[in-house]
Write a protein that holds these residues in place. Sequence first.
Motif, PDB file in Angstrom:
ATOM      1  N   THR A 344       0.831  -1.200   0.000  1.00 39.95           N
ATOM      2  CA  THR A 344       0.000   0.000   0.000  1.00 39.95           C
ATOM      3  C   THR A 344       0.871   1.258   0.000  1.00 39.95           C
ATOM      4  OG1 THR A 344      -1.622  -1.200   1.304  1.00 39.95           O
ATOM      5  CG2 THR A 344      -1.831   1.201   1.243  1.00 39.95           C
ATOM      6  N   ARG A 424     -12.029   1.642  -5.666  1.00 37.05           N
ATOM      7  CA  ARG A 424     -10.775   1.437  -4.928  1.00 37.05           C
ATOM      8  C   ARG A 424      -9.601   2.095  -5.654  1.00 37.05           C
ATOM      9  NH1 ARG A 424     -10.848  -4.902  -4.703  1.00 37.05           N
ATOM     10  NH2 ARG A 424     -12.020  -4.482  -6.614  1.00 37.05           N
ATOM     11  N   ILE A 426      -6.100   1.769  -3.859  1.00 33.11           N
ATOM     12  CA  ILE A 426      -4.905   1.069  -3.361  1.00 33.11           C
ATOM     13  C   ILE A 426      -4.570  -0.185  -4.185  1.00 33.11           C
ATOM     14  CG2 ILE A 426      -3.949  -0.230  -1.407  1.00 33.11           C
ATOM     15  CD1 ILE A 426      -5.425   1.795   0.433  1.00 33.11           C
ATOM     16  N   PRO A 427      -5.536  -1.091  -4.412  1.00 37.20           N
ATOM     17  CA  PRO A 427      -5.156  -2.300  -5.161  1.00 37.20           C
ATOM     18  C   PRO A 427      -4.744  -2.004  -6.598  1.00 37.20           C
ATOM     19  CG  PRO A 427      -7.481  -2.407  -4.485  1.00 37.20           C
ATOM     20  CD  PRO A 427      -6.914  -1.165  -3.893  1.00 37.20           C
ATOM     21  N   GLU A 430      -1.165  -1.136  -6.252  1.00 35.26           N
ATOM     22  CA  GLU A 430      -0.390  -2.357  -5.953  1.00 35.26           C
ATOM     23  C   GLU A 430      -0.165  -3.181  -7.213  1.00 35.26           C
ATOM     24  OE1 GLU A 430      -1.919  -3.199  -1.347  1.00 35.26           O
ATOM     25  OE2 GLU A 430      -2.922  -4.204  -3.003  1.00 35.26           O
TER      26      GLU A 430
ATOM     27  N   PHE B  83     -17.840  -4.377   0.102  1.00 34.39           N
ATOM     28  CA  PHE B  83     -16.630  -4.023   0.871  1.00 34.39           C
ATOM     29  C   PHE B  83     -16.980  -3.760   2.327  1.00 34.39           C
ATOM     30  CE2 PHE B  83     -15.000  -2.344  -3.353  1.00 34.39           C
ATOM     31  CZ  PHE B  83     -14.228  -3.465  -3.576  1.00 34.39           C
ATOM     32  N   SER B  89      -9.350  -4.370   1.006  1.00 39.10           N
ATOM     33  CA  SER B  89      -8.735  -5.414   0.186  1.00 39.10           C
ATOM     34  C   SER B  89      -7.215  -5.425   0.290  1.00 39.10           C
ATOM     35  CB  SER B  89      -9.196  -5.306  -1.270  1.00 39.10           C
ATOM     36  OG  SER B  89      -9.027  -4.011  -1.785  1.00 39.10           O
ATOM     37  N   ASN B  90      -6.612  -4.433   0.937  1.00 39.15           N
ATOM     38  CA  ASN B  90      -5.143  -4.433   0.996  1.00 39.15           C
ATOM     39  C   ASN B  90      -4.586  -5.165   2.220  1.00 39.15           C
ATOM     40  OD1 ASN B  90      -6.112  -2.323   2.650  1.00 39.15           O
ATOM     41  ND2 ASN B  90      -4.211  -1.182   2.474  1.00 39.15           N
ATOM     42  N   TYR B  91      -5.405  -5.360   3.246  1.00 37.64           N
ATOM     43  CA  TYR B  91      -4.974  -6.149   4.410  1.00 37.64           C
ATOM     44  C   TYR B  91      -6.121  -7.052   4.821  1.00 37.64           C
ATOM     45  CZ  TYR B  91      -1.424  -2.503   5.125  1.00 37.64           C
ATOM     46  OH  TYR B  91      -0.390  -1.626   4.974  1.00 37.64           O
TER      47      TYR B  91
END
Lengths: 556, 99
Positions: A344, A424, A426-427, A430, B83, B89-91
Motif C-alpha cells: 500500500t 478502490r 490502493i489495489p 499495488e 466491501f 482489500s489491501n490487508y
Amino acid sequence: MYSYSDFDADFVANRNRQFRAQVARRIDGSLTEDEFKPLRLMNGLYLQLHAYMLRVAIPYGTLNSAQMRQLAYIAERWDKGYGHFTTRQNIQYNWPLLSDVPDMLDALAEVEMHAIQTSGNTIRNVTADHFAGAAADEIADPRPVAELLRQWSTDHPEFQFLPRKFKIAVTGSPNDRAVTAAHDLALRIVERDGEIGYAVLIGGGLGRTPMIGKIVNDFVSQEDLLPYVEAVVSVWNLLGRRDNKYKARIKITVHEHGLEEIRALVDQRFEETKAAFNGADLALFETIKPQFAAPDFAKRTVSDFERAYDADPVFRSWADTNLAEHRAEGYAIAQISIKAHGQTPGDATAEQMRVMADIAAEFGHDELRISHEQNVILPHVHKSDLPEIHARLKAHGLATANIGMISDIIACPGMDYCALATARSIPVAEKIATRFDELKIEKDIGDLKIKISGCINACGHHHVGNIGILGLDRAGVETYQITLGGDHTENAALGQRTGPGFGYDEIVPAVERLVEAYLEEREDASETFLETYRRVGMPPFKAALYERDPARVAAE
Amino acid sequence: MSRAFTPKVITANALIEGDVIYLDARDNWTRELSRAELLTDEAHAQLRLVEASQRHAEAVGVYLADVKAGDTGPEPTHFREDFRRTGPSNYFHGKQAER
Ligand code: HEM
Ligand code: SF4
C-alpha cells in the motif's frame, strides 16, 4: 527543529481535555452525532467505511526520531500496527476506537503533536517542500514561515468557520516539490534585489473543479506577509459561497470574481490588516528562525560511499534513484520509499517507523520528513554513512529503489477505507507496481508519475499525474478514467482525459499499453514520458488505449 | 404504477468501534449482513429507519442499503456494500478477519 513554547503546550493540553470531555458526553448519549461531528472533525477524527480514522498533522512534514517512535507506539498500542502517510504530510490511523482517541491525542501531545485543524472548514496543516533546509537549489528554508503561518492560523478566531477548508503550501526553491499550484494559497520564496520575499498564489485546488493557482502578488515582503495572507483569507471568508459547498473553495471565488477584482479587494483589506499588525509577527518570526538552523555538517571523506557504489549494484541502483543533491558538501538527501512493489503506498509498520527513527537519530541529525508523495526522507545524511543506512533499510523492506518511477505511485485510500469513495485505488496501485516490477522495465521507463484517486475529490492528485487515474462508479461497476499530461511541478498542468474509462481488470493492461506507446514514441531514453506526451500529443496514446485494446478489438 | 421496491437492510457504524453494523429483526445490532432483517416493504423500511435513527448512542450514520435475498440471508447488490461487509482489500483486517 521547532520546539513548543509553554503557550503551545498549554493550548494542546487544553484542547485534549476539552475533547476528552466531548467524547465522554458522546459515549454517554448526551451529545448526538450531529452535535459531536463538528467537534470531532476539529480534532482530526473521521468516520470511514470500517472504522474511525484519526488524522495527525505533521507540520511542514518535519519529524524528529522521538516523534516517529511515538507514532510507532500509537500504531501498536491503539491501532493495527501501522500508519498511513498522506499527500498532505499527515499520518492517518485507520482503526482507532472512539473511546481510545483521547489517550492517543495525549500520547501525541507528549511529543508536541496533535490532530487540530486536520479537518473541517479551517486553515489546514501547512505543508512545505520535504527537502526544506537541505536542498541544494533552495533560496531559503520554507519551514520558519510555515511555522509562523501555523501559529497564526491555529485557533485563529476569525477563521474557525470558513466557507470551506483552506490549504496552504510553501516552497523555498524554484523547483516546486510541494505542488504549490494545487493549493488554496501558496507561498514561493523569491529573492529580489537581495531581499527575501514571497510570491503569493491563490485559487489552486484539485477536487471536482481542478484549477492551477494564480499569482496574486509577485513579491510580498516579510513584514507584509501575515497581514497580506490574512487579507486574502478574510476577503474570501466574506465572498466565499457558503450556499454551495462545491463552490465554496477560494478557487471558485477567484474564478467567479476574476483575479483582478480579488487582487483589488485584497489590497484594500490589506490596508486594514497591515495597520492592525503591530510587528509582533516579525518578532515571533525572528524567534522561530533560529530553531530551524542547519545542523553542524561534518567534514568527512566520502570514500566509503564511493567504494560501495562501485562494488554493490543493489546499493548503486538505490543511490541512483533515491538520493537527491544536498547543499552541504559530502551530504545527501536520502529518500526512503514507502512504496515497496505490491504494498500500500504510504503505509509503514510500527517496526519500520522505529527503524527509520533509529537511523535518523544515529546518522541523520535526528531529522525525518514526510513527503507529499507519501515517502519518508532523511534530509541530512553524510554519504559515507549511506552504505550502512541502506543495509539497515534493506533488512526491513525499506530499500525499494523506485523514487520518481512508475511504481512510486500516489494513491488515496479509496474504497478500501474512505466513505466518499466511488472505487478502490490502493489495489490498482499495488497491481501496477507489481506488474512493472515483473516486466523489469521500470528503470528504462524512467521518470513517470502515476497518481490515483478513488473519487472526484482528487486526494490522490490524479489531475497532476503524468498518468492520472480516477476511480468512478459507473452503473454499479468500478471504472477507471485516465488523464495524461498532468504535471505537479513549478510547470503545473492538469491532465487531459483520454476517453472512456476502463474496468478494474482492464486498468493495469491499459497503463501497460500507454507505457509501450511511450517507449515506441520517445526520441531516446532521456526523453521522459511527460516530454514525449507534450511533443506528440494525445493521438498515439489514445490509439494505444483504444485501438490496441484486445477486448475492444475482439468485440468488433 | 409504483416501481418495484428493492429490498433493504438497515445499516450504520457502531458508535465506539466505528465498524459496520446491521439491524436484525429482534432490534439488535449485528455485525453480519446475513443476519440482518430483510425489509421488503417500503413503508415498513421507512418506519424501521426512523426507529433505528433514534438510537444515536449506539449507531452513527444509519441508512437503508439495497440488498437482495440470498440463500444465507441478505446479499449486497453494490460493491460498496460488499466491501463494507468484508473489510479492506489491501490487508486482512476488519470483518473478514473477525469471522
Ligand atoms: C476520510 C478520508 C478523506 C476524506 C473524507 C476526504 C475528503 C476530501 C474532499 C471532500 C475533498 C474535496 C475538497 C473540495 O474540492 O472542496 C478532498 C480533497 C483533497 N484531499 Fe481528501 N479526503 C480524505 C482523505 C485524504 C487523504 C488520505 C489525503 C492525502 C493522501 C487527502 C488529501 C486531499 C487532497 C490533496 C485533496 C485535493 C486538494 C484540494 O483540496 O483541492 N485526503 N478530500
Ligand atoms: S479522493 Fe475520494 S476516495 Fe480518495 S480519499 Fe479523497 S474522498 Fe476518499
